[in-house]
Structure formats: structure tokens, C-alpha cells
Motif scaffolding. Structure first.
Motif, PDB file in Angstrom:
ATOM      1  N   PRO A 280       8.316 -67.287 -13.823  1.00  0.00           N
ATOM      2  CA  PRO A 280       8.722 -67.466 -15.224  1.00  0.00           C
ATOM      3  C   PRO A 280       8.124 -68.703 -15.890  1.00  0.00           C
ATOM      4  O   PRO A 280       8.123 -68.800 -17.113  1.00  0.00           O
ATOM      5  CB  PRO A 280      10.251 -67.567 -15.128  1.00  0.00           C
ATOM      6  N   MET A 281       7.613 -69.650 -15.096  1.00  0.00           N
ATOM      7  CA  MET A 281       6.986 -70.843 -15.670  1.00  0.00           C
ATOM      8  C   MET A 281       5.578 -70.576 -16.190  1.00  0.00           C
ATOM      9  O   MET A 281       5.014 -71.398 -16.915  1.00  0.00           O
ATOM     10  CB  MET A 281       6.903 -71.959 -14.620  1.00  0.00           C
ATOM     11  N   VAL A 282       4.988 -69.445 -15.818  1.00  0.00           N
ATOM     12  CA  VAL A 282       3.577 -69.191 -16.110  1.00  0.00           C
ATOM     13  C   VAL A 282       3.442 -68.408 -17.406  1.00  0.00           C
ATOM     14  O   VAL A 282       3.897 -67.273 -17.514  1.00  0.00           O
ATOM     15  CB  VAL A 282       2.917 -68.423 -14.950  1.00  0.00           C
ATOM     16  N   ASP A 283       2.782 -69.010 -18.386  1.00  0.00           N
ATOM     17  CA  ASP A 283       2.501 -68.356 -19.662  1.00  0.00           C
ATOM     18  C   ASP A 283       1.042 -67.930 -19.793  1.00  0.00           C
ATOM     19  O   ASP A 283       0.726 -67.017 -20.554  1.00  0.00           O
ATOM     20  CB  ASP A 283       2.853 -69.280 -20.830  1.00  0.00           C
ATOM     21  N   ASP A 284       0.150 -68.641 -19.100  1.00  0.00           N
ATOM     22  CA  ASP A 284      -1.280 -68.331 -19.226  1.00  0.00           C
ATOM     23  C   ASP A 284      -2.003 -68.852 -17.995  1.00  0.00           C
ATOM     24  O   ASP A 284      -1.384 -69.336 -17.035  1.00  0.00           O
ATOM     25  CB  ASP A 284      -1.861 -68.950 -20.505  1.00  0.00           C
ATOM     26  N   ALA A 285      -3.341 -68.754 -18.030  1.00  0.00           N
ATOM     27  CA  ALA A 285      -4.143 -69.170 -16.875  1.00  0.00           C
ATOM     28  C   ALA A 285      -4.014 -70.666 -16.601  1.00  0.00           C
ATOM     29  O   ALA A 285      -4.019 -71.094 -15.440  1.00  0.00           O
ATOM     30  CB  ALA A 285      -5.609 -68.801 -17.110  1.00  0.00           C
ATOM     31  N   ALA A 286      -3.890 -71.478 -17.659  1.00  0.00           N
ATOM     32  CA  ALA A 286      -3.740 -72.926 -17.466  1.00  0.00           C
ATOM     33  C   ALA A 286      -2.441 -73.242 -16.732  1.00  0.00           C
ATOM     34  O   ALA A 286      -2.418 -74.086 -15.823  1.00  0.00           O
ATOM     35  CB  ALA A 286      -3.779 -73.638 -18.819  1.00  0.00           C
ATOM     36  N   ASP A 287      -1.358 -72.572 -17.102  1.00  0.00           N
ATOM     37  CA  ASP A 287      -0.080 -72.778 -16.408  1.00  0.00           C
ATOM     38  C   ASP A 287      -0.181 -72.354 -14.953  1.00  0.00           C
ATOM     39  O   ASP A 287       0.334 -73.034 -14.053  1.00  0.00           O
ATOM     40  CB  ASP A 287       1.029 -71.975 -17.094  1.00  0.00           C
ATOM     41  N   ALA A 288      -0.810 -71.210 -14.706  1.00  0.00           N
ATOM     42  CA  ALA A 288      -0.960 -70.722 -13.330  1.00  0.00           C
ATOM     43  C   ALA A 288      -1.752 -71.717 -12.489  1.00  0.00           C
ATOM     44  O   ALA A 288      -1.417 -71.977 -11.329  1.00  0.00           O
ATOM     45  CB  ALA A 288      -1.636 -69.358 -13.332  1.00  0.00           C
ATOM     46  N   ARG A 289      -2.796 -72.298 -13.077  1.00  0.00           N
ATOM     47  CA  ARG A 289      -3.625 -73.252 -12.346  1.00  0.00           C
ATOM     48  C   ARG A 289      -2.846 -74.535 -12.053  1.00  0.00           C
ATOM     49  O   ARG A 289      -2.919 -75.085 -10.948  1.00  0.00           O
ATOM     50  CB  ARG A 289      -4.883 -73.560 -13.157  1.00  0.00           C
ATOM     51  N   ARG A 290      -2.078 -75.021 -13.036  1.00  0.00           N
ATOM     52  CA  ARG A 290      -1.307 -76.250 -12.811  1.00  0.00           C
ATOM     53  C   ARG A 290      -0.218 -76.044 -11.766  1.00  0.00           C
ATOM     54  O   ARG A 290       0.026 -76.910 -10.921  1.00  0.00           O
ATOM     55  CB  ARG A 290      -0.686 -76.716 -14.135  1.00  0.00           C
ATOM     56  N   LEU A 291       0.420 -74.878 -11.810  1.00  0.00           N
ATOM     57  CA  LEU A 291       1.456 -74.588 -10.835  1.00  0.00           C
ATOM     58  C   LEU A 291       0.856 -74.454  -9.439  1.00  0.00           C
ATOM     59  O   LEU A 291       1.443 -74.921  -8.448  1.00  0.00           O
ATOM     60  CB  LEU A 291       2.196 -73.312 -11.228  1.00  0.00           C
ATOM     61  N   ALA A 292      -0.313 -73.830  -9.353  1.00  0.00           N
ATOM     62  CA  ALA A 292      -0.993 -73.715  -8.063  1.00  0.00           C
ATOM     63  C   ALA A 292      -1.398 -75.091  -7.538  1.00  0.00           C
ATOM     64  O   ALA A 292      -1.286 -75.371  -6.334  1.00  0.00           O
ATOM     65  CB  ALA A 292      -2.223 -72.815  -8.199  1.00  0.00           C
ATOM     66  N   ASN A 293      -1.863 -75.969  -8.419  1.00  0.00           N
ATOM     67  CA  ASN A 293      -2.209 -77.333  -8.010  1.00  0.00           C
ATOM     68  C   ASN A 293      -0.982 -78.076  -7.496  1.00  0.00           C
ATOM     69  O   ASN A 293      -1.051 -78.818  -6.505  1.00  0.00           O
ATOM     70  CB  ASN A 293      -2.832 -78.099  -9.175  1.00  0.00           C
ATOM     71  N   ALA A 294       0.148 -77.892  -8.172  1.00  0.00           N
ATOM     72  CA  ALA A 294       1.387 -78.523  -7.720  1.00  0.00           C
ATOM     73  C   ALA A 294       1.801 -77.988  -6.361  1.00  0.00           C
ATOM     74  O   ALA A 294       2.271 -78.736  -5.496  1.00  0.00           O
ATOM     75  CB  ALA A 294       2.497 -78.293  -8.745  1.00  0.00           C
ATOM     76  N   ALA A 295       1.616 -76.683  -6.153  1.00  0.00           N
ATOM     77  CA  ALA A 295       1.957 -76.083  -4.857  1.00  0.00           C
ATOM     78  C   ALA A 295       1.065 -76.631  -3.754  1.00  0.00           C
ATOM     79  O   ALA A 295       1.531 -76.909  -2.638  1.00  0.00           O
ATOM     80  CB  ALA A 295       1.832 -74.567  -4.937  1.00  0.00           C
ATOM     81  N   ASP A 296      -0.226 -76.786  -4.044  1.00  0.00           N
ATOM     82  CA  ASP A 296      -1.140 -77.356  -3.057  1.00  0.00           C
ATOM     83  C   ASP A 296      -0.722 -78.766  -2.654  1.00  0.00           C
ATOM     84  O   ASP A 296      -0.846 -79.161  -1.490  1.00  0.00           O
ATOM     85  CB  ASP A 296      -2.568 -77.398  -3.609  1.00  0.00           C
ATOM     86  N   ALA A 297      -0.227 -79.533  -3.615  1.00  0.00           N
ATOM     87  CA  ALA A 297       0.133 -80.927  -3.352  1.00  0.00           C
ATOM     88  C   ALA A 297       1.516 -81.071  -2.719  1.00  0.00           C
ATOM     89  O   ALA A 297       1.723 -81.910  -1.842  1.00  0.00           O
ATOM     90  CB  ALA A 297       0.077 -81.729  -4.650  1.00  0.00           C
ATOM     91  N   LEU A 298       2.466 -80.265  -3.161  1.00  0.00           N
ATOM     92  CA  LEU A 298       3.867 -80.466  -2.766  1.00  0.00           C
ATOM     93  C   LEU A 298       4.345 -79.512  -1.685  1.00  0.00           C
ATOM     94  O   LEU A 298       5.323 -79.802  -0.993  1.00  0.00           O
ATOM     95  CB  LEU A 298       4.773 -80.336  -3.999  1.00  0.00           C
ATOM     96  N   GLY A 299       3.702 -78.354  -1.557  1.00  0.00           N
ATOM     97  CA  GLY A 299       4.085 -77.394  -0.525  1.00  0.00           C
ATOM     98  C   GLY A 299       5.541 -76.969  -0.637  1.00  0.00           C
ATOM     99  O   GLY A 299       6.010 -76.619  -1.721  1.00  0.00           O
ATOM    100  N   PRO A 300       6.305 -77.014   0.468  1.00  0.00           N
ATOM    101  CA  PRO A 300       7.702 -76.563   0.457  1.00  0.00           C
ATOM    102  C   PRO A 300       8.603 -77.383  -0.472  1.00  0.00           C
ATOM    103  O   PRO A 300       9.685 -76.926  -0.834  1.00  0.00           O
ATOM    104  CB  PRO A 300       8.140 -76.729   1.921  1.00  0.00           C
ATOM    105  N   LYS A 301       8.176 -78.579  -0.850  1.00  0.00           N
ATOM    106  CA  LYS A 301       8.993 -79.425  -1.721  1.00  0.00           C
ATOM    107  C   LYS A 301       8.914 -78.996  -3.190  1.00  0.00           C
ATOM    108  O   LYS A 301       9.660 -79.510  -4.020  1.00  0.00           O
ATOM    109  CB  LYS A 301       8.548 -80.889  -1.608  1.00  0.00           C
TER     110      LYS A 301
END
Length: 379
Positions: A280-301
């Protein structure tokens, strides 16, 4: 006095030169940003920078009151989201924040209720019948075998063709996601990433749509792709991948394809359940990329921090100021300082000039009156 005046003129000249240089530098940087879309004030932060930024935000965001409020809200949901609940509990333990005893007891009671054998069987049956009834912990078991394979995509396209031919209302969202999924399988729409990444992202999006977890803007993107990228007259005749290629306009699906590619990056960095939760946080490709970057950095957190920080603050932590932004900022600061110095110098010069004029006007009046002592001597 002449030396002082010459020094003031030299100072004003230097300030004017600094002002002109700052103005020129600022204008040049702004023009470069406007002319080149790659020159942006913000760039993607590194993993270490994202982690440090989120930790800094948590200092003020992850308070006992905030965590307790989030836990209470999640407990009150009809279908409890245990991914979010467990992430909040883990965040409280991580930051050594004690959970209120009554709230902790409520969490344990709810856990026993939702994970009993009877509750698991009945909820899984409801999920298999209606994806909207699926809990995040169950959807990958009950729905994923169809949604994440080409079978669901073929069925979606066929269903849309039959509905269109009979004059019914086509589910354009399902059609768009099915086209992207099947097109990625055939490497037709894989320009935004490898076909496997696109297909997996499309499968996640189809599951999220069935559960009502797609953002309104992502829904609009899918509808727009179907509306502008499908040859509706050719759709009922689609029987194979060659027919599909002829029935779609590939470029119309690229924004959706690029977004779904980064959705799978999110899945890879965490898991499918987490990706569905955060969609639900993803509105466009930029949001998807930022969320993916956050996942890469934070993992399970990531989930716990997303719950507390929210979309705006979490995404802000994934960006940093670019060199272009620093150059623009330095130019603006120089422009403001030189302008202020020049104005201050002009005001000072005007005040001194006015003071001198006042002194000159009062000097003749003083000279015309003889001292009182002289008058008394003459008398």
C-alpha cells in the motif's frame, strides 16, 4: 578621509563582484538541474546512510506512547496483522521499551486465539474461497500457487477477452497485471528488468489486488496501461504469445513493468508476506525503488520501522542531498550573504552621509555665537 572613501568604494566593488559571482553560480546550477533530469537535488542513499537515518528518526518517533498506540490499533483490527504486531513487539524489545503488562497480556491472548488449530483451518478455507478474507500469513499458502504462475495470467487474459466479446465490463486491473505477468514470462515486457523479476512482481501485485492492498495510484497505473496499451478488437482472438504480442502496445505497459520489477526486489530482500504488507505504500516506480532500497538496508527490521515512521519519513531516509544540491545551496548562501553585506554597507554609508550633513549645518550656527566669557569681559 580620501583613503577612507577609496577603501569604501573598493569594498563595495568587491561585494558587487561577489554578488554577481554568487548570482551567476546559482543561476547556472539551477539551469543545469532544469535542463538535465538526471541532476536532482536528492540521490539514493547508501545502505549505511539509510540505516543511520532511520535510527536517528526513531529517537523521537519510537516512544513508549507511540509503540503502545500502534500495538493497540493493530490488535483492534478484525483480521489481525501478525507480521506488523510481531514487528512492533520486536522493535520495543530492540529499543528496550517495556510493553504495558495489560497490553502484553492482550497480545498473548490474541496470539493464542488466532493461531489455534480451529482458527487456522477455518480462516484458510475462507481465504481459499475469497482472497479478500486472507490473512497475510495464509495467503502465500492458499492463493500463491495460482497467482505466481502463468496459469493465472492466461486465465486473466482469456477471461477479459470473453467478457469484452460478450459486451461485459472488463476487469482492466486484472487484465493489465495478467498481460505484464504473461508478457514477462515470454520476455515481451522485460525491458525494466529480467523476465523473472517482472513476473514475480506482477504475481505479488495480483495477490495484493485480490486482498485490496494496492494503492489507488498503482490501480490507476494498471487501468491506464490496459486502456491505452490493449488492442481491444484483437483481445478476444488471443490464443498464444504471438497473438498477445500483436494485441498490446508494449510501451504503454513500461511504467507498470518498471514498478513491478522493484516490487520483486522488495520481495527478495525480505519475503513475499512482507512485500504484500508494504505494497500500500507504493504509488509508482520511484516509491517501489525507495522501498526496495530500504529493504536492502534494513532487512527484517523494515516492517517495524515502517509501522512507526510511516511512508513519508521512511522514504526520506532513503535519500540524501546530491552534490548538485550542495552547490545550489552554497550559491544561495553566498548570494544572500553578499546581498546582505552590500545592503548593510549602503545603509551605513547613507547614515554616515546624513550625520555629516547634520554636523555641517550645525557648525555655522555655533560659530556665529561668541563664547559667554568673551561677552562678560567686554562688558
Amino acid at each position: 578621509m580620501r583613503g577612507t572613501g577609496a577603501w569604501r568604494k573598493l569594498t563595495r566593488l568587491i561585494l558587487l563582484m561577489v554578488l554577481a559571482g554568487s548570482l551567476a553560480g546559482t543561476a547556472l546550477t539551477a539551469a543545469r538541474i532544469a535542463a538535465d533530469p538526471l541532476l536532482t537535488p536528492f540521490v539514493e542513499a547508501s545502505k549505511d546512510q539509510i540505516e543511520a537515518a532511520t535510527e536517528k528518526l526513531l529517537i523521537t518517533a519510537a516512544t513508549p506512547e507511540t509503540l503502545h498506540a500502534h500495538l493497540a490499533n493493530r490488535l483492534a483490527e478484525t483480521r489481525r496483522n501478525w507480521l506488523a504486531l510481531d514487528a512492533l513487539v520486536d522493535l520495543a524489545y530492540e529499543r528496550k521499551i517495556p510493553i504495558d503488562s495489560a497490553l502484553n497480556a492482550a497480545v498473548q491472548t490474541a496470539r493464542e486465539e488466532d493461531h489455534s488449530t480451529y482458527a487456522t483451518l477455518t480462516s484458510c478455507a475462507a481465504c481459499a474461497y475469497d482472497p479478500a478474507q486472507c490473512a497475510l500469513s495464509q495467503v502465500m499458502i492458499c492463493q500463491a500457487p495460482i497467482a505466481l504462475t502463468p496459469i493465472g495470467d492466461i486465465a486473466g487474459i482469456t477471461r477479459a477477452g470473453v467478457t469484452y466479446a460478450s459486451g461485459g465490463e472488463v476487469d482492466q486491473i486484472d487484465l493489465a497485471l495478467s498481460v505484464v505477468g504473461l508478457g514477462a514470462t515470454a520476455a515481451i515486457l522485460a525491458s525494466g528488468g529480467t523476465s523473472g523479476l517482472v513476473k514475480a512482481g506482477a504475481g505479488l501485485a495480483k495477490l495484493a489486488r485480490k486482498m485490496g492492498r494496492l494503492s489507488p495510484r498503482l490501480v490507476d497505473m494498471a487501468v491506464d496501461a490496459a486502456r491505452t496499451g490493449v488492442n481491444w478488437a484483437a483481445l478476444p482472438g488471443v490464443r498464444n504469445l504471438d497473438d498477445l504480442t500483436a494485441a498490446i502496445r508494449t510501451e504503454a505497459f513500461l511504467p507498470l513493468t518498471n514498478t513491478l520489477t522493484d516490487l520483486n526486489r522488495l520481495n527478495t530482500a525480505t519475503d513475499a508476506t512482507t512485500a504484500l504488507h508494504l505494497l500500500p505504500m507504493v504509488d509508482d516506480a520511484a516509491d517501489a525503488r525507495r522501498l526496495a532500497n530500504a529493504a536492502d538496508a534494513l532487512g527484517p527490521k523494515l516492517v517495524g520501522r515502517a509501522e512507526v515512521l510511516g511512508k513519508a519519513r521512511l522514504f526520506r531516509a532513503t535519500l540524501r542531498l546530491s552534490e548538485t544540491a550542495w552547490a545550489l545551496g552554497a550559491g544561495l548562501v553566498g548570494l544572500l550573504l553578499s546581498t546582505a553585506s552590500l545592503i548593510a554597507g549602503m545603509i551605513q554609508h547613507a547614515l554616515i552621509k546624513r550625520l555629516r550633513t547634520s554636523l555641517k549645518r550645525s557648525a555655522p550656527e555655533t560659530a556665529q555665537k561668541p563664547p559667554a566669557g568673551i561677552l562678560r569681559q567686554r562688558g
